[in-house]
Design a protein around this motif. Structure first.
Motif, PDB file in Angstrom:
ATOM      1  N   LEU A 150     -17.554  -6.024  31.717  1.00 33.25           N
ATOM      2  CA  LEU A 150     -17.966  -4.973  30.789  1.00 33.25           C
ATOM      3  C   LEU A 150     -17.283  -3.677  31.179  1.00 33.25           C
ATOM      4  CD1 LEU A 150     -19.791  -3.593  28.615  1.00 33.25           C
ATOM      5  CD2 LEU A 150     -21.477  -3.263  30.444  1.00 33.25           C
ATOM      6  N   LEU A 151     -16.640  -3.034  30.217  1.00 34.39           N
ATOM      7  CA  LEU A 151     -16.068  -1.704  30.398  1.00 34.39           C
ATOM      8  C   LEU A 151     -16.576  -0.819  29.271  1.00 34.39           C
ATOM      9  CD1 LEU A 151     -14.073   0.388  31.609  1.00 34.39           C
ATOM     10  CD2 LEU A 151     -12.335  -0.560  30.068  1.00 34.39           C
ATOM     11  N   ALA A 152     -17.166   0.317  29.626  1.00 28.80           N
ATOM     12  CA  ALA A 152     -17.667   1.266  28.626  1.00 28.80           C
ATOM     13  C   ALA A 152     -17.213   2.665  29.011  1.00 28.80           C
ATOM     14  CB  ALA A 152     -19.186   1.209  28.535  1.00 28.80           C
ATOM     15  N   ILE A 153     -16.661   3.396  28.043  1.00 29.01           N
ATOM     16  CA  ILE A 153     -16.179   4.761  28.260  1.00 29.01           C
ATOM     17  C   ILE A 153     -16.723   5.646  27.147  1.00 29.01           C
ATOM     18  CG2 ILE A 153     -14.156   6.256  28.508  1.00 29.01           C
ATOM     19  CD1 ILE A 153     -12.549   3.820  29.347  1.00 29.01           C
ATOM     20  N   ALA A 154     -17.152   6.854  27.507  1.00 26.15           N
ATOM     21  CA  ALA A 154     -17.671   7.793  26.513  1.00 26.15           C
ATOM     22  C   ALA A 154     -17.137   9.191  26.791  1.00 26.15           C
ATOM     23  CB  ALA A 154     -19.193   7.811  26.530  1.00 26.15           C
ATOM     24  N   GLU A 159     -20.375  19.495  20.775  1.00 27.80           N
ATOM     25  CA  GLU A 159     -20.580  19.289  19.346  1.00 27.80           C
ATOM     26  C   GLU A 159     -20.809  17.839  18.951  1.00 27.80           C
ATOM     27  OE1 GLU A 159     -17.164  20.960  17.508  1.00 27.80           O
ATOM     28  OE2 GLU A 159     -17.691  23.034  18.011  1.00 27.80           O
ATOM     29  N   GLU A 160     -20.219  16.896  19.692  1.00 29.53           N
ATOM     30  CA  GLU A 160     -20.296  15.519  19.217  1.00 29.53           C
ATOM     31  C   GLU A 160     -19.981  14.507  20.314  1.00 29.53           C
ATOM     32  OE1 GLU A 160     -17.357  14.855  16.203  1.00 29.53           O
ATOM     33  OE2 GLU A 160     -15.687  15.373  17.512  1.00 29.53           O
ATOM     34  N   TYR A 161     -20.340  13.267  20.001  1.00 32.07           N
ATOM     35  CA  TYR A 161     -19.879  12.102  20.747  1.00 32.07           C
ATOM     36  C   TYR A 161     -18.492  11.802  20.197  1.00 32.07           C
ATOM     37  CZ  TYR A 161     -19.706   7.044  21.877  1.00 32.07           C
ATOM     38  OH  TYR A 161     -19.345   5.787  22.307  1.00 32.07           O
ATOM     39  N   GLN A 162     -17.476  12.324  20.890  1.00 32.37           N
ATOM     40  CA  GLN A 162     -16.131  12.345  20.326  1.00 32.37           C
ATOM     41  C   GLN A 162     -15.472  10.972  20.279  1.00 32.37           C
ATOM     42  OE1 GLN A 162     -12.455  13.919  22.424  1.00 32.37           O
ATOM     43  NE2 GLN A 162     -12.961  15.685  21.146  1.00 32.37           N
ATOM     44  N   ARG A 163     -15.618  10.215  21.368  1.00 33.96           N
ATOM     45  CA  ARG A 163     -14.891   8.943  21.458  1.00 33.96           C
ATOM     46  C   ARG A 163     -15.638   8.008  22.390  1.00 33.96           C
ATOM     47  NH1 ARG A 163     -12.440   4.669  21.122  1.00 33.96           N
ATOM     48  NH2 ARG A 163     -10.211   4.307  21.467  1.00 33.96           N
ATOM     49  N   GLY A 164     -15.726   6.760  21.998  1.00 32.01           N
ATOM     50  CA  GLY A 164     -16.360   5.768  22.850  1.00 32.01           C
ATOM     51  C   GLY A 164     -15.717   4.414  22.668  1.00 32.01           C
ATOM     52  N   LEU A 165     -15.804   3.604  23.703  1.00 30.31           N
ATOM     53  CA  LEU A 165     -15.332   2.225  23.583  1.00 30.31           C
ATOM     54  C   LEU A 165     -16.141   1.335  24.509  1.00 30.31           C
ATOM     55  CD1 LEU A 165     -13.442   1.176  26.212  1.00 30.31           C
ATOM     56  CD2 LEU A 165     -11.848   2.810  25.233  1.00 30.31           C
ATOM     57  N   GLN A 166     -16.254   0.081  24.104  1.00 34.79           N
ATOM     58  CA  GLN A 166     -16.910  -0.942  24.902  1.00 34.79           C
ATOM     59  C   GLN A 166     -16.073  -2.218  24.793  1.00 34.79           C
ATOM     60  OE1 GLN A 166     -18.897   0.335  22.067  1.00 34.79           O
ATOM     61  NE2 GLN A 166     -19.146   2.153  23.351  1.00 34.79           N
ATOM     62  N   PHE A 167     -15.641  -2.719  25.937  1.00 35.78           N
ATOM     63  CA  PHE A 167     -14.900  -3.977  26.004  1.00 35.78           C
ATOM     64  C   PHE A 167     -15.760  -4.985  26.767  1.00 35.78           C
ATOM     65  CE2 PHE A 167     -10.310  -2.089  25.860  1.00 35.78           C
ATOM     66  CZ  PHE A 167     -10.557  -1.639  24.571  1.00 35.78           C
ATOM     67  N   TYR A 179      -9.785 -16.547  31.105  1.00 41.21           N
ATOM     68  CA  TYR A 179      -9.721 -16.752  29.657  1.00 41.21           C
ATOM     69  C   TYR A 179     -11.134 -16.898  29.102  1.00 41.21           C
ATOM     70  CZ  TYR A 179     -10.326 -21.535  31.330  1.00 41.21           C
ATOM     71  OH  TYR A 179     -10.791 -22.651  31.978  1.00 41.21           O
ATOM     72  N   GLY A 180     -11.267 -16.661  27.779  1.00 36.81           N
ATOM     73  CA  GLY A 180     -12.582 -16.804  27.165  1.00 36.81           C
ATOM     74  C   GLY A 180     -12.699 -15.999  25.889  1.00 36.81           C
ATOM     75  N   LEU A 181     -13.907 -15.492  25.635  1.00 37.89           N
ATOM     76  CA  LEU A 181     -14.222 -14.745  24.422  1.00 37.89           C
ATOM     77  C   LEU A 181     -14.169 -13.243  24.697  1.00 37.89           C
ATOM     78  CD1 LEU A 181     -17.283 -16.853  23.203  1.00 37.89           C
ATOM     79  CD2 LEU A 181     -14.879 -17.100  22.534  1.00 37.89           C
ATOM     80  N   ALA A 182     -13.770 -12.481  23.680  1.00 33.26           N
ATOM     81  CA  ALA A 182     -13.605 -11.038  23.846  1.00 33.26           C
ATOM     82  C   ALA A 182     -14.252 -10.278  22.699  1.00 33.26           C
ATOM     83  CB  ALA A 182     -12.121 -10.679  23.921  1.00 33.26           C
ATOM     84  N   LEU A 183     -14.766  -9.099  23.029  1.00 34.49           N
ATOM     85  CA  LEU A 183     -15.283  -8.155  22.040  1.00 34.49           C
ATOM     86  C   LEU A 183     -14.779  -6.771  22.401  1.00 34.49           C
ATOM     87  CD1 LEU A 183     -17.197  -7.084  19.779  1.00 34.49           C
ATOM     88  CD2 LEU A 183     -18.985  -6.963  21.531  1.00 34.49           C
ATOM     89  N   ASN A 184     -14.094  -6.115  21.467  1.00 35.46           N
ATOM     90  CA  ASN A 184     -13.666  -4.723  21.621  1.00 35.46           C
ATOM     91  C   ASN A 184     -14.345  -3.889  20.542  1.00 35.46           C
ATOM     92  OD1 ASN A 184     -11.952  -5.713  23.574  1.00 35.46           O
ATOM     93  ND2 ASN A 184     -10.063  -5.264  22.468  1.00 35.46           N
ATOM     94  N   ALA A 185     -14.997  -2.808  20.945  1.00 35.79           N
ATOM     95  CA  ALA A 185     -15.652  -1.917  19.989  1.00 35.79           C
ATOM     96  C   ALA A 185     -15.211  -0.483  20.270  1.00 35.79           C
ATOM     97  CB  ALA A 185     -17.169  -2.033  20.090  1.00 35.79           C
ATOM     98  N   ASP A 186     -14.826   0.239  19.220  1.00 37.67           N
ATOM     99  CA  ASP A 186     -14.376   1.629  19.336  1.00 37.67           C
ATOM    100  C   ASP A 186     -15.148   2.494  18.354  1.00 37.67           C
ATOM    101  OD1 ASP A 186     -11.583   1.653  20.997  1.00 37.67           O
ATOM    102  OD2 ASP A 186     -11.780  -0.203  19.852  1.00 37.67           O
ATOM    103  N   GLN A 187     -15.504   3.704  18.809  1.00 42.26           N
ATOM    104  CA  GLN A 187     -16.187   4.665  17.938  1.00 42.26           C
ATOM    105  C   GLN A 187     -15.478   6.018  18.026  1.00 42.26           C
ATOM    106  OE1 GLN A 187     -18.362   3.505  20.765  1.00 42.26           O
ATOM    107  NE2 GLN A 187     -18.333   1.538  19.686  1.00 42.26           N
ATOM    108  N   PHE A 188     -15.447   6.726  16.894  1.00 42.22           N
ATOM    109  CA  PHE A 188     -14.793   8.026  16.817  1.00 42.22           C
ATOM    110  C   PHE A 188     -15.705   9.015  16.086  1.00 42.22           C
ATOM    111  CE2 PHE A 188     -11.695   4.633  16.725  1.00 42.22           C
ATOM    112  CZ  PHE A 188     -10.700   5.028  17.598  1.00 42.22           C
ATOM    113  N   ASN A 189     -15.776  10.262  16.605  1.00 42.36           N
ATOM    114  CA  ASN A 189     -16.458  11.368  15.914  1.00 42.36           C
ATOM    115  C   ASN A 189     -17.879  11.017  15.491  1.00 42.36           C
ATOM    116  OD1 ASN A 189     -13.273  11.517  14.660  1.00 42.36           O
ATOM    117  ND2 ASN A 189     -14.052  13.222  15.881  1.00 42.36           N
ATOM    118  N   ASN A 190     -18.754  10.914  16.509  1.00 47.71           N
ATOM    119  CA  ASN A 190     -20.159  10.560  16.276  1.00 47.71           C
ATOM    120  C   ASN A 190     -20.309   9.219  15.573  1.00 47.71           C
ATOM    121  OD1 ASN A 190     -21.378  12.729  17.561  1.00 47.71           O
ATOM    122  ND2 ASN A 190     -21.345  14.012  15.726  1.00 47.71           N
TER     123      ASN A 190
END
Length: 206
Positions: A150-154, A159-167, A179-190
């Motif tokens: 798990l990797l999570a960055i915020a 003013e805002e939750y500018q950028r986030g990601l979760q791998f 090897y295996g299954l992957a999930l990448n999630a990215d968020q921008f500007n709240n």
């Protein structure tokens, strides 16, 4: 569009094994439902206290270039204490260049790794950046381990939750290959803009 995808595949599969103990190269590629993601870490240890790292990520959609993501970061790290490092980094990411100063706490074991960092990043203004990384790989057999990462960055400012990601990675580790299954999630500007990519991954520790 296909040219970019072929380039990412070539970067992954045409790598040569690195023999020097001070130098390591770890590519990770995700074939997802939305996009193809290439990520690598290159580490060079000068000694027990000083090391440099290059992290490069490219995420390119199959059908469009509108949501392509790039991230290139070069980091200089100095071990202040056995488990604490001071980091200075610079690089490029959407939408341009950035500079980061941070401190990281890191602890490890043959079966797990945990790291937490906090610092400030400047890119068109300052943000507070925090990240957490967790790896767990218990043995299932002599040469086979389960693998969870798990990797999570915020990045946040006043003013805002500018950028986030979760791998997230879930799979198996056999010697140097994972090897295996992957999930990448990215968020921008709240989280007004969100991107999700799910698929399979392969990772190799050179």
């Amino acid at each position: 569009m296909m040219r970019a995808e072929y380039t990412l595949l070539i970067l992954f599969f045409l790598s040569k094994e690195l023999n020097a103990q001070q130098l390591s190269y770890t590519p990770d590629i995700v074939l997802g439902h939305r996009s193809l993601t290439y990520l690598h870490h290159v580490n060079y240890n000068f000694n027990n206290k000083i090391k440099i790292n290059n992290l490069t990520l490219f995420d390119t959609e199959y059908s469009s270039d509108n949501a392509n993501i790039f991230f290139i970061r070069n980091t200089f790290s100095y071990n202040v204490l056995r488990k604490v490092t001071f980091n200075v980094a610079f690089g490029m990411k959407n939408p341009g260049s950035f500079f980061t100063i941070s401190t990281q706490y890191r602890t490890g074991h043959p079966r797990y790794l945990f790291a937490y960092s906090i610092g400030t990043t400047y890119q068109r203004g300052f943000t507070l950046e925090q990240s957490i990384a967790l790896e767990y790989y218990p043995y299932l057999a002599e040469n086979l381990q389960a693998y969870f990462n798990l990797l999570a960055i915020a990045n946040i400012n006043l003013e805002e939750y500018q950028r986030g990601l979760q791998f997230v990675r879930l799979g198996f580790k056999e010697n140097k290959i994972i090897y295996g299954l992957a999930l990448n999630a990215d968020q921008f500007n709240n989280a007004k803009r969100r991107l999700v990519n799910t698929g399979i991954f392969i990772k190799y520790n050179f």
